[in-house]
Structures are given as structure tokens and as C-alpha cells.
Design a protein around this motif. Structure first.
Motif, short mmCIF file in Angstrom:
data_model
loop_
_atom_site.label_atom_id
_atom_site.label_comp_id
_atom_site.label_asym_id
_atom_site.label_seq_id
_atom_site.Cartn_x
_atom_site.Cartn_y
_atom_site.Cartn_z
N ALA A 158 1.25 -1.31 -0.22
CA ALA A 158 0.46 0.01 -0.13
C ALA A 158 0.86 1.10 0.25
O ALA A 158 0.68 1.88 -0.49
N VAL A 159 2.26 1.18 0.62
CA VAL A 159 2.89 2.22 0.84
C VAL A 159 3.19 2.86 -0.36
O VAL A 159 3.40 3.93 -0.68
N SER A 160 3.87 1.66 -1.47
CA SER A 160 4.17 1.87 -2.37
C SER A 160 3.86 2.47 -3.69
O SER A 160 3.87 2.46 -3.98
N TYR A 161 2.33 1.72 -3.56
CA TYR A 161 1.46 2.33 -4.21
C TYR A 161 0.75 3.34 -4.10
O TYR A 161 1.07 4.75 -4.92
N SER A 162 1.39 4.37 -2.52
CA SER A 162 0.74 5.41 -2.76
C SER A 162 1.89 6.67 -3.15
O SER A 162 1.50 7.48 -3.61
N GLU A 163 3.15 6.14 -3.01
CA GLU A 163 3.74 6.79 -3.81
C GLU A 163 4.33 6.77 -4.67
O GLU A 163 4.59 7.72 -5.24
N ASP A 164 3.93 5.20 -5.27
CA ASP A 164 3.75 5.51 -6.72
C ASP A 164 2.69 6.93 -7.38
O ASP A 164 2.63 7.59 -8.41
N VAL A 165 1.86 6.49 -6.93
CA VAL A 165 0.78 7.47 -7.54
C VAL A 165 1.08 9.35 -7.13
O VAL A 165 0.58 9.77 -8.18
N LYS A 166 0.71 9.42 -6.25
CA LYS A 166 1.76 10.22 -5.62
C LYS A 166 2.50 11.34 -6.23
O LYS A 166 2.39 12.72 -7.36
N GLY A 167 3.37 10.71 -6.81
CA GLY A 167 4.77 11.03 -7.90
C GLY A 167 4.07 11.25 -9.11
O GLY A 167 4.12 11.58 -10.33
N ALA A 168 2.87 10.20 -9.65
CA ALA A 168 2.27 10.62 -11.00
C ALA A 168 1.30 11.73 -10.97
O ALA A 168 1.63 12.37 -11.89
N LEU A 169 1.19 11.81 -9.88
CA LEU A 169 -0.08 13.75 -9.63
C LEU A 169 1.05 13.96 -9.72
O LEU A 169 0.74 15.95 -10.26
N ALA A 170 2.12 14.42 -9.43
CA ALA A 170 2.45 15.37 -9.09
C ALA A 170 3.44 16.12 -10.73
O ALA A 170 3.87 16.77 -10.95
N ASP A 171 3.62 14.96 -11.62
CA ASP A 171 4.35 14.77 -12.62
C ASP A 171 2.85 15.26 -13.64
O ASP A 171 2.93 16.61 -14.29
N ALA A 172 1.17 15.29 -13.23
CA ALA A 172 0.23 15.30 -13.91
C ALA A 172 -0.07 17.21 -13.59
O ALA A 172 -0.25 17.42 -14.58
N ARG A 173 1.03 17.48 -12.76
CA ARG A 173 0.08 18.97 -12.25
C ARG A 173 1.35 19.61 -13.15
O ARG A 173 0.72 20.91 -13.41
N ARG A 174 1.84 19.11 -14.01
CA ARG A 174 2.89 19.86 -14.20
C ARG A 174 2.27 20.59 -15.90
O ARG A 174 2.41 21.16 -16.66
#
Length: 342
Positions: free
Chosen positions: A181-197
């Protein structure tokens, strides 16, 4: 503790309990805790062969309890920075010591006076100069050595040291699920950080892969909401809030963001209703009153040409709201500045 199955096993997780951002130092000046984490704590954890996890307090506002408890209970190791006697850190340390008899390392900045109840812990000191680590080269290895020693399992919880209690049985199946769950959470947050740009459509693409938002971890769905705020997609903010699980949707921070988004969408009546209910249910705060003041301020700005009499009333309400926000927490200058300006 058997946290490694061999050379190919994942590194054990180490949860960091500490203040965030820049905080006042009781001894004078301030402390940059983000610098303490980046320059000292994180590299010490990595040097000890562990993987650091730090909560996203700035984004979550302290409202997302489930992931915090999971990290406190299920992370094999933890580091607690006791500097400034932060209430959140002390509460989290108490929970940790109540569940885990060993594997928690406490640290503090030299010159800090620790409260009596933790003064007897074997804590590791570190040095500061002008609010930032000043001897990372010397302090880092000491913290790393303390974490390595924690692998030996010596009891560090005062409760377990003084009272003969059996430790809680934390199954490996549960910890493995937690790691995923931690790994999934960090992966999605990374994807959102990229998407915000990239903009709203890129965030939509990440959102579509999440499935039912009511089932998504609280930290991820709040990050999704704030990602839409970052790109000024306020209608999508409201949509996401509507799909959250009930406990998260009803939380103060999310309701404040709902009021903010509704006001930006031009629905100031609904925004006022939402924010007023937060104040009625949870009491005054600088953040909620600051957002409510913005609602009245925007109404004043819209009405002062077309309806000057109405505008005067909205201006008075805006000043009153900002003043109440400042009086709720004098440490937050923003509402006070707005009250005086208006």
C-alpha cells in the motif's frame, strides 16, 4: 525482528516522527525541520540500510489518521525527533511505545530541554547552527549506529521496560500488505506530481486509473483533490470531494477545501454555508475564518460598483471574519493582515 529474508529482500521501513517546516525554537530563533530531515535523518536511515517514510503533514493537515497509525504500528523501525516537544510527535511516540517494545530511536537538538517523562530515554543528540544541522558528518553516523543497534531488539519502550507485558502480534502478512500500500501510494503521488505540471487532463488520466475514490487511501485521494486545486480545476475538486469516503469528506480540512472551491466557482452562498458549518461543528480557526473572510471579500469586490450599500455590508462581514480568524490563532498573521487592509 526478522525483517529481512535475504540479500534480495526489500529494505525495512523506518517511519519518521518529527515536526514539519520551520518552527520556533524555545531557546531562541527557529529550526528548519525539513533541513534536519533532508540533511540528517533521511541519510542516516538510508545509511543504516532502511527506507525512510515521512508523513505529508503539509498536504493532509493532520486529518488523515489511518495511514499515520499504520506507519506507527507496522513500520519495523522509527525515528522520533523530540526537539521543541511537539505535541503530535509526543502523541505518536506514545502510540509507538505502547505497541512496539523496541526499534524506536529518539533524537533531539542539543540545547533542547526535554520534558520529564522522556528525559530518561536514551536519545541521540544532534547539533544545530542558525536552525539547520551544523555537524551532519559527525551526527549522521551516530543516528545510523543507533538504528543498527535497534535491529538487535533491545527494549526501548518505557512501558515494556517497567511492566512485563507481551508485545502485540503483528503478522508478516499484514506488514507485507502495508508495504504494498505504501509503494502504491508513493507511485500515485509521484504520478500526480508529474501530472500537475501538465494540467487538468493529465490529472484526469491518473484519477481514471484509481477506481472508486471511496476505496483509495486517504492520503492519495486528498493529494488528488489538491492537485486539481493546483491547476485551478475547481469543478473537479468538488467532484472528487463528492466521491470521497464519508469520514474523509466530513473532515475539517476537506470541508474547508470544498468551501474554497465553491467560492471560486461562484457559489458563494453554498461556500458560506459549508464554512459556517465547519465553525459551528469544530470551533473557530484561523484557516476556516480566513476562507470565510475571502467569501465576503469577493462579494464586496463584486458589489462595490453595482450596489455600494450591499458592498459596505459585505466589507464589514469580511473584516469581522478575518479578525475572528486572527483572534483564533495569533500565530497566523494572514487573517490579521487582511482585516487591517480591508
Amino acid at each position: 525482528p526478522q525483517d529481512e529474508a535475504g540479500p534480495e529482500a526489500a529494505k525495512p521501513l523506518c517511519f519518521v516522527l518529527m515536526p514539519f517546516g520551520t518552527k520556533p525554537n524555545p531557546a531562541g530563533g527557529s529550526i528548519d525541520f525539513d533541513a534536519v530531515y533532508q540533511q540528517l535523518i533521511k541519510p542516516a536511515i538510508e545509511d543504516a540500510g532502511m527506507e525512510p517514510i515521512r508523513a505529508d503533514e503539509e498536504k493532509l493537515g493532520g486529518i488523515i489518521h489511518k495511514p499515520m497509525f499504520e506507519r506507527l504500528i507496522l513500520c519495523p523501525y522509527a525515528v522520533a525527533d523530540l526537539t521543541t516537544a511537539n505535541a503530535n510527535v509526543f502523541y505518536e511516540l506514545g502510540v509507538r511505545h505502547g505497541i512496539r517494545p523496541a526499534t524506536t530511536v529518539s533524537i533531539f537538538a542539543e540545547g533542547t530541554r526535554l520534558p520529564f517523562d522522556v528525559n530518561y530515554l536514551r536519545s541521540v543528540p544532534y547539533t544545530l547552527a542558525e536552525g539547520s544541522p551544523s555537524n551532519a558528518a559527525g551526527d549522521l553516523p551516530v543516528i545510523a549506529d543507533a538504528l543498527r543497534a535497534a535491529r538487535e531488539g533491545a527494549t526501548d519502550s518505557p512501558g515494556f521496560q517497567l511492566v512485563d507485558l507481551p508485545p502485540a502480534d503483528v503478522s508478516h502478512m499484514k506488514t507485507d500488505t502495508f508495504r504494498d500500500a505504501v509503494s502504491y501510494s508513493e507511485d500515485v503521488k509521484g504520478a500526480l506530481a508529474d501530472a500537475r505540471r501538465q494540467g487538468s487532463e493529465a490529472i484526469d488520466a491518473v484519477c481514471d486509473k484509481m477506481g472508486a475514490l471511496a476505496d483509495v487511501e486517504a492520503g492519495v485521494v486528498v493529494d488528488l483533490m489538491l492537485s486539481y486545486r493546483a491547476v485551478k480545476s475547481f469543478d473537479r475538486m468538488v467532484d472528487v470531494i463528492g466521491q470521497m469516503s464519508d469520514p474523509i469528506r466530513r473532515s475539517v480540512m476537506v470541508q474547508e477545501q470544498l468551501g474554497f472551491a465553491l467560492n471560486r466557482l461562484g457559489d458563494s452562498e453554498k461556500a458560506e454555508e459549508v464554512l459556517s458549518k465547519v465553525i459551528a461543528d469544530h470551533g473557530p480557526s484561523s484557516e476556516t475564518y480566513g476562507l470565510l473572510g475571502r467569501v465576503y471579500k469577493d462579494r464586496w469586490d463584486s458589489a462595490r460598483q453595482a450596489n455600494p450599500i450591499l458592498a459596505v455590508g459585505e466589507l464589514k462581514k469580511a473584516i469581522a471574519a478575518y479578525r475572528k480568524g486572527f483572534e483564533a490563532d495569533w500565530r497566523d498573521a494572514y487573517p490579521g493582515i487582511n482585516a487591517v487592509t480591508l
